[in-house]
Design a protein around this motif. Structure first.
Motif, PDB file in Angstrom:
ATOM      1  N   UNK A  18       0.853  -1.184   0.000  1.00 54.66           N
ATOM      2  CA  UNK A  18       0.000   0.000   0.000  1.00 54.66           C
ATOM      3  C   UNK A  18       0.892   1.237   0.000  1.00 54.66           C
ATOM      4  N   UNK A  19       0.905   1.936  -1.129  1.00 55.27           N
ATOM      5  CA  UNK A  19       1.730   3.134  -1.256  1.00 55.27           C
ATOM      6  C   UNK A  19       0.859   4.350  -1.527  1.00 55.27           C
ATOM      7  N   UNK A  20       1.347   5.492  -1.113  1.00 53.41           N
ATOM      8  CA  UNK A  20       0.701   6.768  -1.391  1.00 53.41           C
ATOM      9  C   UNK A  20       1.559   7.515  -2.415  1.00 53.41           C
ATOM     10  N   UNK A  21       0.961   7.876  -3.533  1.00 53.91           N
ATOM     11  CA  UNK A  21       1.680   8.521  -4.637  1.00 53.91           C
ATOM     12  C   UNK A  21       2.457   9.754  -4.163  1.00 53.91           C
ATOM     13  N   UNK A  22       1.789  10.662  -3.460  1.00 53.02           N
ATOM     14  CA  UNK A  22       2.442  11.902  -3.036  1.00 53.02           C
ATOM     15  C   UNK A  22       3.597  11.630  -2.089  1.00 53.02           C
ATOM     16  N   UNK A  23       3.431  10.646  -1.228  1.00 53.12           N
ATOM     17  CA  UNK A  23       4.491  10.277  -0.295  1.00 53.12           C
ATOM     18  C   UNK A  23       5.710   9.723  -1.042  1.00 53.12           C
ATOM     19  N   UNK A  24       5.460   8.892  -2.045  1.00 53.40           N
ATOM     20  CA  UNK A  24       6.556   8.332  -2.841  1.00 53.40           C
ATOM     21  C   UNK A  24       7.326   9.436  -3.570  1.00 53.40           C
ATOM     22  N   UNK A  25       6.612  10.352  -4.172  1.00 53.73           N
ATOM     23  CA  UNK A  25       7.258  11.456  -4.891  1.00 53.73           C
ATOM     24  C   UNK A  25       8.029  12.343  -3.907  1.00 53.73           C
ATOM     25  N   UNK A  26       7.466  12.565  -2.745  1.00 58.28           N
ATOM     26  CA  UNK A  26       8.110  13.408  -1.726  1.00 58.28           C
ATOM     27  C   UNK A  26       9.461  12.825  -1.285  1.00 58.28           C
ATOM     28  N   UNK A  27       9.583  11.499  -1.236  1.00 59.03           N
ATOM     29  CA  UNK A  27      10.871  10.928  -0.810  1.00 59.03           C
ATOM     30  C   UNK A  27      11.872  10.811  -1.960  1.00 59.03           C
ATOM     31  N   UNK A  28      11.445  11.174  -3.177  1.00 62.20           N
ATOM     32  CA  UNK A  28      12.390  11.208  -4.292  1.00 62.20           C
ATOM     33  C   UNK A  28      12.158  10.185  -5.385  1.00 62.20           C
ATOM     34  N   UNK A  29      11.088   9.409  -5.288  1.00 59.69           N
ATOM     35  CA  UNK A  29      10.769   8.440  -6.338  1.00 59.69           C
ATOM     36  C   UNK A  29      10.146   9.194  -7.511  1.00 59.69           C
ATOM     37  N   UNK A  30      10.563   8.874  -8.719  1.00 62.55           N
ATOM     38  CA  UNK A  30      10.077   9.579  -9.902  1.00 62.55           C
ATOM     39  C   UNK A  30       8.568   9.425 -10.060  1.00 62.55           C
ATOM     40  N   UNK A  31       7.964  10.346 -10.775  1.00 63.04           N
ATOM     41  CA  UNK A  31       6.517  10.308 -11.009  1.00 63.04           C
ATOM     42  C   UNK A  31       6.104   9.016 -11.715  1.00 63.04           C
ATOM     43  N   UNK A  32       6.880   8.594 -12.714  1.00 65.75           N
ATOM     44  CA  UNK A  32       6.535   7.371 -13.452  1.00 65.75           C
ATOM     45  C   UNK A  32       6.587   6.135 -12.552  1.00 65.75           C
ATOM     46  N   UNK A  33       7.641   6.031 -11.749  1.00 71.57           N
ATOM     47  CA  UNK A  33       7.741   4.876 -10.855  1.00 71.57           C
ATOM     48  C   UNK A  33       6.656   4.909  -9.780  1.00 71.57           C
ATOM     49  N   UNK A  34       6.397   6.095  -9.223  1.00 71.90           N
ATOM     50  CA  UNK A  34       5.346   6.228  -8.209  1.00 71.90           C
ATOM     51  C   UNK A  34       3.987   5.880  -8.810  1.00 71.90           C
ATOM     52  N   UNK A  35       3.738   6.315 -10.038  1.00 68.85           N
ATOM     53  CA  UNK A  35       2.474   6.000 -10.702  1.00 68.85           C
ATOM     54  C   UNK A  35       2.310   4.494 -10.856  1.00 68.85           C
TER      55      UNK A  35
END
Length: 173
Positions: A18-35
């Motif tokens: 269970x991941x949160x998109x905004x949280x992933x991007x905030x820690x530095x994961x790219x938009x494509x990978x977070x998506x």
């Protein structure tokens, strides 16, 4: 042969993380990978790969470069697991190996491609068996051809994970 990446979920044997998109991007994961991680989903475990939950993902510095450790690969018979990393702010998925120089190397151009390679491996084998055309050398040639079209860099790394996987099929291991 067309591949719909959403079909990779049919091969997952464990629950989705269970991941949160905004949280992933905030820690530095790219938009494509977070998506991908949110929309398609990532299992807790897949084959020999373990993917971390949001509380265990960690930032790290390797050879002066910022990475985000998102999991590990524990190959059968190897005592130490190899980390799975996303390069902070970019799409690349990396892994480590003491047998590789440098010890961290590009596994795939992004998370989606990593799972697409697995989907292709499974779907191609199934298709070839259904058509009674399967043999390991033919399978290896077709895998290499498809992988080269999608993400050629991992295929050029003769010591990399995907090259070794195909070599095992070529040699019948």
């Amino acid at each position: 042969m067309d591949f719909d990446i959403r079909e990779i979920r049919d091969y997952y044997d464990s629950d989705l993380r269970d991941y949160d998109y905004d949280e992933l991007v905030r820690i530095g994961i790219s938009h494509d990978n977070a998506d991908f991680m949110v929309s398609i989903g990532v299992p807790e475990e897949y084959d020999d790969f373990v993917f971390y939950g949001k509380d265990t993902i960690q930032k790290t510095l390797i050879e002066g470069i910022k990475f985000i450790k998102i999991g590990h690969y524990a190959c059968h018979g190897i005592l130490n697991s190899n980390g799975l990393y996303l390069k902070e702010g970019s799409d690349g998925l990396f892994t480590t190996s003491s047998l590789h120089d440098p010890p961290i190397y590009l596994l795939n151009k992004n998370f989606r491609t990593f799972f697409l390679f697995h989907l292709i491996k499974n779907e191609l084998a199934m298709k070839m068996r259904q058509e009674d055309e399967y043999n390991t050398q033919k399978y290896a040639r077709e895998l290499r051809r498809l992988y080269d079209q999608i993400d050629p860099i991992p295929m050029k790394d003769v010591e990399g994970y995907w090259s070794h996987l195909i070599e095992d099929y070529e040699t019948g291991l």
